[in-house]
Design a protein around this motif. Structure first.
Motif, PDB file in Angstrom:
ATOM      1  N   ARG A   1       1.116  -1.282   0.423  1.00 56.59           N
ATOM      2  CA  ARG A   1       0.106  -0.214  -0.120  1.00 56.59           C
ATOM      3  C   ARG A   1       0.993   1.594  -0.038  1.00 56.59           C
ATOM      4  N   GLY A   2       0.601   2.207  -0.635  1.00 60.14           N
ATOM      5  CA  GLY A   2       1.074   3.911  -0.912  1.00 60.14           C
ATOM      6  C   GLY A   2       2.143   3.432  -1.446  1.00 60.14           C
ATOM      7  N   SER A   3       1.908   3.262  -2.445  1.00 57.10           N
ATOM      8  CA  SER A   3       3.652   2.343  -3.752  1.00 57.10           C
ATOM      9  C   SER A   3       3.034   3.867  -4.498  1.00 57.10           C
ATOM     10  N   GLY A   4       1.955   4.167  -4.829  1.00 57.54           N
ATOM     11  CA  GLY A   4       1.211   4.903  -5.532  1.00 57.54           C
ATOM     12  C   GLY A   4       0.782   4.488  -7.438  1.00 57.54           C
ATOM     13  N   LYS A   5       0.220   3.315  -6.616  1.00 56.33           N
ATOM     14  CA  LYS A   5      -1.016   2.607  -8.139  1.00 56.33           C
ATOM     15  C   LYS A   5      -2.429   3.803  -8.102  1.00 56.33           C
ATOM     16  N   THR A   6      -2.804   3.977  -7.042  1.00 61.38           N
ATOM     17  CA  THR A   6      -3.738   4.480  -6.997  1.00 61.38           C
ATOM     18  C   THR A   6      -3.868   6.529  -7.556  1.00 61.38           C
ATOM     19  N   ARG A   7      -2.799   6.682  -7.059  1.00 61.04           N
ATOM     20  CA  ARG A   7      -2.012   8.127  -7.920  1.00 61.04           C
ATOM     21  C   ARG A   7      -1.356   8.007  -9.699  1.00 61.04           C
ATOM     22  N   ILE A   8      -1.019   6.822 -10.058  1.00 60.48           N
ATOM     23  CA  ILE A   8      -1.041   7.041 -11.315  1.00 60.48           C
ATOM     24  C   ILE A   8      -2.390   6.640 -12.099  1.00 60.48           C
TER      25      ILE A   8
ATOM     26  N   THR B   1     -14.035   2.737  -5.584  1.00 56.78           N
ATOM     27  CA  THR B   1     -12.966   1.155  -5.289  1.00 56.78           C
ATOM     28  C   THR B   1     -14.671   0.296  -6.009  1.00 56.78           C
ATOM     29  N   SER B   2     -13.751  -0.846  -6.119  1.00 56.09           N
ATOM     30  CA  SER B   2     -14.603  -1.812  -5.596  1.00 56.09           C
ATOM     31  C   SER B   2     -15.578  -2.372  -5.144  1.00 56.09           C
ATOM     32  N   ILE B   3     -15.011  -2.086  -3.663  1.00 58.05           N
ATOM     33  CA  ILE B   3     -16.358  -1.957  -2.820  1.00 58.05           C
ATOM     34  C   ILE B   3     -17.280  -1.446  -3.064  1.00 58.05           C
ATOM     35  N   ASP B   4     -17.343   0.921  -3.497  1.00 58.15           N
ATOM     36  CA  ASP B   4     -18.020   1.581  -3.991  1.00 58.15           C
ATOM     37  C   ASP B   4     -19.134   0.903  -4.706  1.00 58.15           C
ATOM     38  N   LEU B   5     -18.362   0.955  -6.120  1.00 61.56           N
ATOM     39  CA  LEU B   5     -19.164   0.023  -6.988  1.00 61.56           C
ATOM     40  C   LEU B   5     -20.867  -0.991  -6.313  1.00 61.56           C
TER      41      LEU B   5
ATOM     42  N   ILE C   1     -10.865   1.353 -11.434  1.00 60.90           N
ATOM     43  CA  ILE C   1     -11.697   0.306 -10.545  1.00 60.90           C
ATOM     44  C   ILE C   1     -10.337   0.266  -9.430  1.00 60.90           C
ATOM     45  N   ASP C   2     -10.717   0.935  -8.131  1.00 59.81           N
ATOM     46  CA  ASP C   2      -9.406   0.992  -7.405  1.00 59.81           C
ATOM     47  C   ASP C   2      -9.569   0.023  -6.470  1.00 59.81           C
ATOM     48  N   ASP C   3      -8.285  -1.256  -6.318  1.00 61.40           N
ATOM     49  CA  ASP C   3      -8.535  -2.073  -5.449  1.00 61.40           C
ATOM     50  C   ASP C   3      -9.265  -2.982  -5.665  1.00 61.40           C
ATOM     51  N   ILE C   4      -9.611  -3.706  -6.868  1.00 60.11           N
ATOM     52  CA  ILE C   4      -9.942  -4.811  -6.952  1.00 60.11           C
ATOM     53  C   ILE C   4      -9.351  -5.803  -6.847  1.00 60.11           C
ATOM     54  N   GLY C   5     -10.685  -6.934  -5.882  1.00 64.36           N
ATOM     55  CA  GLY C   5      -9.803  -8.337  -5.657  1.00 64.36           C
ATOM     56  C   GLY C   5      -9.594  -7.602  -3.726  1.00 64.36           C
ATOM     57  N   VAL C   6     -10.261  -6.822  -2.805  1.00 67.22           N
ATOM     58  CA  VAL C   6     -10.082  -6.504  -1.747  1.00 67.22           C
ATOM     59  C   VAL C   6     -12.012  -6.581  -1.929  1.00 67.22           C
ATOM     60  N   GLU C   7     -12.828  -6.588  -2.536  1.00 65.79           N
ATOM     61  CA  GLU C   7     -14.046  -7.436  -2.152  1.00 65.79           C
ATOM     62  C   GLU C   7     -14.188  -8.431  -1.448  1.00 65.79           C
ATOM     63  N   ASN C   8     -15.471  -8.511  -1.195  1.00 65.57           N
ATOM     64  CA  ASN C   8     -16.074 -10.156  -0.303  1.00 65.57           C
ATOM     65  C   ASN C   8     -16.320 -11.124  -1.385  1.00 65.57           C
ATOM     66  N   ARG C   9     -15.623 -12.533  -1.375  1.00 68.57           N
ATOM     67  CA  ARG C   9     -16.217 -13.243  -3.549  1.00 68.57           C
ATOM     68  C   ARG C   9     -17.329 -13.637  -2.087  1.00 68.57           C
ATOM     69  N   THR C  10     -18.380 -13.002  -3.288  1.00 71.50           N
ATOM     70  CA  THR C  10     -19.684 -14.088  -2.742  1.00 71.50           C
ATOM     71  C   THR C  10     -20.034 -14.477  -4.469  1.00 71.50           C
TER      72      THR C  10
ATOM     73  N   THR D   1     -11.111   0.078 -19.157  1.00 69.03           N
ATOM     74  CA  THR D   1     -11.240  -0.073 -18.201  1.00 69.03           C
ATOM     75  C   THR D   1      -9.961  -0.519 -17.576  1.00 69.03           C
ATOM     76  N   ILE D   2      -9.789   0.618 -16.016  1.00 70.60           N
ATOM     77  CA  ILE D   2      -8.764   0.735 -15.782  1.00 70.60           C
ATOM     78  C   ILE D   2      -8.088   0.355 -14.126  1.00 70.60           C
ATOM     79  N   PHE D   3      -7.195  -0.735 -13.914  1.00 72.31           N
ATOM     80  CA  PHE D   3      -7.315  -1.109 -12.272  1.00 72.31           C
ATOM     81  C   PHE D   3      -6.255  -0.840 -11.929  1.00 72.31           C
ATOM     82  N   THR D   4      -6.284  -1.110 -10.075  1.00 75.88           N
ATOM     83  CA  THR D   4      -4.953  -0.757  -9.344  1.00 75.88           C
ATOM     84  C   THR D   4      -6.033  -2.371  -8.351  1.00 75.88           C
TER      85      THR D   4
END
Ligand SMILES: Nc1ncnc2c1ncn2[C@@H]1O[C@H](COP(=O)(O)OP(=O)(O)O)[C@@H](O)[C@H]1O
Ligand SMILES: [Mg+2]
Length: 227
Positions: A80-87, A107-111, A142-151, A172-175
């Motif tokens: 975290r904090g390495s510049g993914k969202t920034r770029i 973010t994927s959670i917002d979606l 889509i920021d932070d794909i992969g942190v959402e619960n998988r159902t 589509t651009i992902f972080t």
């Protein structure tokens, strides 16, 4: 060429686009030029950042071609904090402000939350209105794909949206903090993301503190000099 819209109409359209894009205030207006490749401690990380920045610059230069192919970018690194969202947002800002595309950041959670909100009786929009808006936007970040619960519901929603975006060649651009292969989603969804994006590795180094320190040092000097 004959221009159908007056300046004030265009300004109003751009204002609506900016509002719709919902870029977090921290990142509004930031460009790729000010993405700092020297804030990383190790040479290897600076090199990765420089490569990522160069790839984004080339992506912008050749955007017409990538858009035709429906190819976005997938920025990933574990730290975290390495510049993914920034770029990712810096790229989004160029597509929004310079190239004139409609952009939406979430973010994927917002979606998933925005879709869930429509299940409420008093909701302003229906589920399909929200899904259509997200599916049809020119550029979706889509920021932070992969942190959402998988159902199965989450999989179904994400699959529906990304499958359609892939079919209609929408960008589509992902972080993410993991590689596409390691996402905890089913293979059908991962293969869509793989098809839609060029993976770009970001450094594994948290630069948040280093950047805050640099900012504070500059402000301290200003305070001392009374400017
Ligand atoms: N290379 C960079 N140049 C300028 N600012 C950066 C850079 N990398 C990170 N930052 C800043 O550091 C903070 C954390 O970066 P962020 O992009 O949110 O990290 P991540 O998404 O990888 O968790 C943000 O305030 C961001 O603007
Ligand atoms: Mg982030």
């Amino acid at each position: 060429m004959y221009d159908a819209f007056c300046k004030c109409h265009k300004d109003a359209m751009q204002k609506n686009r900016l509002k719709f894009a919902d870029i977090p205030t921290e990142f509004t207006g930031l460009t790729i030029n000010s993405f700092d490749v020297n804030c990383y401690e190790s040479d290897a990380n600076s090199l990765l950042a420089r490569k990522a920045k160069q790839m984004v610059a080339n992506y912008i230069l050749n955007f017409d071609d990538f858009e035709q192919k429906g190819k976005g970018i997938y920025f990933y690194s574990e730290t975290r904090g390495s510049g993914k969202t920034r770029i990712a947002v810096s790229l989004g800002n160029v597509l929004l402000n310079t190239i004139g595309r409609q952009v939406k950041f979430m973010t994927s959670i917002d979606l998933l939350q925005e879709i869930k909100n429509t299940y409420n009786k008093e909701a302003e929009y229906t589920e399909s209105q929200i899904i259509n808006a997200i599916t049809n936007v020119d550029v979706l970040i889509i920021d932070d794909i992969g942190v959402e619960n998988r159902t199965s519901w989450v999989n179904e929603m994400l699959f529906g949206i990304f499958d359609n975006r892939m079919k209609y060649k929408k960008i589509t651009i992902f972080t993410s903090n993991c590689e596409i292969e390691n996402l905890d989603h089913d293979e059908r969804l991962k293969s869509r993301i793989f098809k839609m994006c060029i993976p770009v590795k970001m450094p594994d180094e948290d630069v948040r503190k280093a950047i805050a320190r640099k900012e504070n040092e500059e402000l301290q000097i200003r305070l001392m000099e009374g400017k």
